[in-house]
Write a protein that holds these residues in place. Structure first.
Motif, PDB file in Angstrom:
ATOM      1  N   MET A   1       0.858  -1.189   0.000  1.00 20.85           N
ATOM      2  CA  MET A   1       0.000   0.000   0.000  1.00 20.85           C
ATOM      3  C   MET A   1       0.892   1.236   0.000  1.00 20.85           C
ATOM      4  N   ASP A   2       0.595   2.167  -0.871  1.00 21.89           N
ATOM      5  CA  ASP A   2       1.370   3.411  -0.939  1.00 21.89           C
ATOM      6  C   ASP A   2       0.959   4.334   0.202  1.00 21.89           C
TER       7      ASP A   2
ATOM      8  N   THR B   1       8.583  10.293   4.742  1.00 26.48           N
ATOM      9  CA  THR B   1       8.870  10.279   3.310  1.00 26.48           C
ATOM     10  C   THR B   1       7.936   9.279   2.646  1.00 26.48           C
ATOM     11  N   ALA B   2       7.214   9.717   1.622  1.00 23.77           N
ATOM     12  CA  ALA B   2       6.263   8.832   0.939  1.00 23.77           C
ATOM     13  C   ALA B   2       6.955   7.535   0.525  1.00 23.77           C
ATOM     14  N   TYR B   3       6.314   6.413   0.830  1.00 24.87           N
ATOM     15  CA  TYR B   3       6.950   5.126   0.573  1.00 24.87           C
ATOM     16  C   TYR B   3       5.866   4.047   0.449  1.00 24.87           C
ATOM     17  N   THR B   4       6.249   2.892  -0.083  1.00 23.17           N
ATOM     18  CA  THR B   4       5.306   1.776  -0.207  1.00 23.17           C
ATOM     19  C   THR B   4       5.490   0.811   0.952  1.00 23.17           C
TER      20      THR B   4
ATOM     21  N   GLY C   1     -12.573  -0.916   2.726  1.00 27.54           N
ATOM     22  CA  GLY C   1     -11.489  -1.496   1.942  1.00 27.54           C
ATOM     23  C   GLY C   1     -10.394  -2.134   2.783  1.00 27.54           C
ATOM     24  N   ARG C   2      -9.762  -3.145   2.223  1.00 28.98           N
ATOM     25  CA  ARG C   2      -8.650  -3.818   2.887  1.00 28.98           C
ATOM     26  C   ARG C   2      -7.473  -2.861   3.027  1.00 28.98           C
ATOM     27  N   GLY C   3      -6.825  -2.934   4.166  1.00 30.62           N
ATOM     28  CA  GLY C   3      -5.672  -2.067   4.417  1.00 30.62           C
ATOM     29  C   GLY C   3      -6.026  -0.717   5.001  1.00 30.62           C
ATOM     30  N   GLN C   4      -7.324  -0.371   5.050  1.00 30.45           N
ATOM     31  CA  GLN C   4      -7.750   0.912   5.579  1.00 30.45           C
ATOM     32  C   GLN C   4      -8.163   0.785   7.040  1.00 30.45           C
ATOM     33  N   GLY C   5      -7.997   1.869   7.784  1.00 31.80           N
ATOM     34  CA  GLY C   5      -8.493   1.942   9.149  1.00 31.80           C
ATOM     35  C   GLY C   5      -9.710   2.859   9.183  1.00 31.80           C
ATOM     36  N   TYR C   6     -10.573   2.705  10.195  1.00 35.02           N
ATOM     37  CA  TYR C   6     -11.820   3.464  10.263  1.00 35.02           C
ATOM     38  C   TYR C   6     -12.152   3.831  11.708  1.00 35.02           C
TER      39      TYR C   6
END
Length: 294
Positions: free
Chosen positions: A136-137, A198-201, A274-279
């Motif tokens: 996930m980016d 720093t933006a990363y995957t 969605g998978r990988g998301q928090g809520y």
């Protein structure tokens, strides 16, 4: 002479056809217990199959879903056999595929004359699940994430190892104190704020997290999700009527988006979990978020 030989052969063929009986199948039943290695009864709802090893039937494999069969048995499968020398292969799998048990038995050895069935008890063993990779980016700033896979090592440093040196904070939310806390471990079913420098995957390996049961307190709760994306309101059907709204974090704009149950579609910023998301879920009362829910 050739004609005579041909007639004799024909007569022999006819005699063999008449005198050699065709094997006739008889009905039979297999039943038994389904247990863990320690002797505890395995939960019901497993898929149970059986086949006759020596014979072939269009109805094979015979199938049954396990349930309580008082007083002592957990499954029952009806099949067919020709002789008591027939072997039967029975195999059982849990609904999530994580547990499996099997046994092959000779009819004559397992037959119980009092009950007129073959008795075969099955021990279930946990299966090693294949590893998957999730990526996930993540953008610079705060990212609200969750874990769709269960890792071997759940320390925050291990889970976020692919972005080591590119983040400086991991936060979970305490629904009792309404405060954010530093997270040193990370588990599926929970949401986490990660501050990325720093933006990363982000990438890590684990086994699919396919179902969840999260106890929610009245008020705000920061939760994760499974490895399966789902549409709202179906995804939240287990808490239908027990939540006021659900919010997710838009990392690009660094702001919240909201879904309001019962509101016109134009007022909702998203309609999918969605998978990988928090809520964040604002619970109207204490409840349990279960997915899948039936």
């Amino acid at each position: 002479m050739k004609k005579r030989i041909g007639i004799v052969a024909l007569v022999i063929a006819i005699v063999m056809t008449v005198t050699v009986p065709t094997a006739i199948a008889a009905s039979m039943t297999a039943m038994g217990t389904i247990k863990y290695e320690n002797g505890d009864t395995f939960p019901y709802g497993c898929d149970c199959w059986m086949e006759n090893v020596e014979e072939e039937y269009s109805s094979e494999p015979w199938h049954y879903t396990s349930e309580s069969l008082p007083p002592f048995y957990d499954y029952q499968i009806d099949g067919e056999y020709v002789t008591e020398d027939n072997h039967f292969h029975i195999w059982i799998e849990s609904p999530d595929g994580n547990w499996f048990g099997e046994y092959t038995v000779l009819y004559s050895e397992a037959y119980n004359s009092d009950m007129e069935v073959i008795l075969v008890d099955i021990i279930m063993y946990e299966q090693e699940q294949p590893l998957e990779t999730f990526n996930m980016d993540l953008v610079t700033g705060w990212n609200l994430i969750s874990m769709p896979l269960t890792p071997d090592e759940n320390s925050a440093s291990a889970v976020l190892g692919s972005i080591a040196g590119n983040y400086d904070a991991v936060k979970s939310y305490n629904a009792t104190t309404d405060l954010f806390e530093d997270a040193t471990t990370m588990d599926p079913g929970i949401g986490y704020f990660v501050h990325v420098t720093t933006a990363y995957t982000w990438e890590y390996d684990g086994t699919a997290y396919e179902s969840m049961n999260a106890d929610l307190s009245q008020g705000l709760n920061m939760v994760g999700w499974t490895n399966i994306s789902a549409d709202i309101p179906d995804a939240l059907s287990s808490i239908d009527g027990d939540y006021r709204y659900i919010a997710r974090w838009d990392a690009t704009s660094q702001s919240y988006e909201v879904y309001l149950p019962g509101a016109p579609a134009v007022f909702n910023d998203f309609t999918t979990i969605g998978r990988g998301q928090g809520y964040f879920i604002a619970a109207a009362s204490s409840c349990t978020l279960a997915y899948p829910y039936s």
